[in-house]
Design a protein around this motif. Structure first.
Motif, short mmCIF file in Angstrom:
data_model
loop_
_atom_site.label_atom_id
_atom_site.label_comp_id
_atom_site.label_asym_id
_atom_site.label_seq_id
_atom_site.Cartn_x
_atom_site.Cartn_y
_atom_site.Cartn_z
N CYS A 132 47.20 48.57 30.19
CA CYS A 132 48.06 48.81 31.34
C CYS A 132 47.32 48.49 32.64
CB CYS A 132 48.52 50.26 31.33
SG CYS A 132 49.69 50.65 32.64
N ARG A 133 46.09 48.89 32.71
CA ARG A 133 45.29 48.61 33.91
C ARG A 133 45.01 47.13 34.06
NH1 ARG A 133 42.24 53.74 32.17
NH2 ARG A 133 43.27 55.26 33.49
N ARG A 134 44.84 46.48 32.95
CA ARG A 134 44.63 45.03 33.00
C ARG A 134 45.86 44.35 33.58
NH1 ARG A 134 46.11 40.63 30.74
NH2 ARG A 134 47.50 41.67 29.30
N LYS A 135 47.02 44.76 33.12
CA LYS A 135 48.26 44.17 33.62
C LYS A 135 48.42 44.45 35.11
CE LYS A 135 50.84 44.52 29.30
NZ LYS A 135 51.86 45.30 28.58
N LYS A 136 48.06 45.64 35.47
CA LYS A 136 48.19 46.01 36.88
C LYS A 136 47.28 45.14 37.74
CE LYS A 136 48.26 50.13 39.77
NZ LYS A 136 48.01 51.58 39.80
N LYS A 137 46.09 44.91 37.28
CA LYS A 137 45.16 44.06 38.02
C LYS A 137 45.71 42.65 38.15
CE LYS A 137 40.57 45.98 37.28
NZ LYS A 137 39.27 45.73 36.62
#
Length: 253
Positions: free
Chosen positions: A212-217
């Motif tokens: 999820c954090r990767r996508k957000k980045k």
DNA sequence: ATGCTATGCCGTCAAAGTAC
DNA sequence: GTACTTTGACGGCATAGCAT
């Protein structure tokens, strides 16, 4: 506030006005991190071309990411220059829109129209905020709406770290299983099973949070890129206006 | 050197969405 | 209805930069 010029790839965007290139992108990046997920969300691997984003609550700004020039779109896994042609330019003018290029790689963009988080006062509890905020659809939902759900996983950029993590997860999970399989009998089995389930859930959620954090980045990088592009376009328009004014002045003299 | 602040990453929880 | 997935929120920890 829907100023947009398409002919020569020049766009006036309020987002760009009053800011100099170089400063704006980090500023946006900072603010983006506090964005509510109900505001707008995006899953993309390479070239996002045109989009409409809600700004300041009610206003919307159409913008173009260099449909007729080289655009550099950064992904989470690498920095990838992408040459954009007219063929993969899709205009998104409504909230909850999805854009997808005509070429191989899938790009999905969702724009959700909501009020700003600023509308919440400090006194309101996080719980209340959650109740008020509408959750944006998941990536899966977006892709299903597209009718291309089956390509979702395959088209996302492969993650080196992800694959590593996956293998780590597998090994961790199996080690946990081994551990708990040798556990007690009777009531102990129930307890251990619950503990094992919890471990498994935590493990999966850990991984999910990473993804999820990767996508957000990735999303943030796309926004930063958009800022840079819009600033360029804004400057181009300013220059063009200036030269036209000079031309007009010369003719009237 | 020490304290403070900002920033980033991580794990976890909770709630909403999704699949079956 | 239930299990699973996704993601915002939160708190903790580490690190860097700055002021004293």
């Amino acid at each position: 506030m829907e100023s947009m010029v398409e002919e020569n790839g020049s766009t006036v965007d309020p987002l760009s006005q009053g800011s100099q290139s170089g400063d704006a992108a980090p500023a946006i990046a900072t603010s983006v991190q506090s964005l509510s997920r109900s505001q707008h969300h995006l899953v993309a691997s390479t070239s996002i071309v045109q989009l409409t984003l809600p700004l300041s609550g009610t206003t919307q700004v159409q913008s173009v990411i260099q449909p007729n020039q080289q655009s550099v779109i950064q992904t989470a896994t690498n920095i990838q220059p992408v040459a954009l042609s007219k063929a993969n330019v899709i205009l998104v003018s409504k909230p909850n829109s999805v854009i997808q290029t005509t070429q191989g790689s899938l790009q999905t963009l969702q724009v959700v129209e909501t009020g700003s988080d600023d509308s919440f006062s400090d006194e309101e509890s996080p719980k209340k905020r959650r109740d008020i905020l509408t959750r944006r659809p998941s990536y899966r939902k977006i892709l299903n709406d597209l009718g291309g759900g089956e390509i979702a996983e395959g088209r996302l950029p492969p993650l080196e770290s992800s694959s590593e993590c996956d293998s780590n997860v597998d090994s961790e999970v199996s080690s946990h299983s081994l551990h708990y399989q040798t556990a007690y009998t009777g009531h102990g089995v129930v307890v251990e099973d619950a503990a094992r389930k919890r471990e498994l859930r935590l493990l999966k959620n850990r991984e999910a949070a990473r993804e999820c954090r990767r996508k957000k980045k990735e999303y943030i990088k796309c926004l930063e890129n958009r800022v840079a592009v819009l600033e360029n376009r804004n400057q181009t328009l300013i220059d063009e206006l200036k030269s036209l004014k000079e031309l007009y002045q010369q003719k009237t003299d």
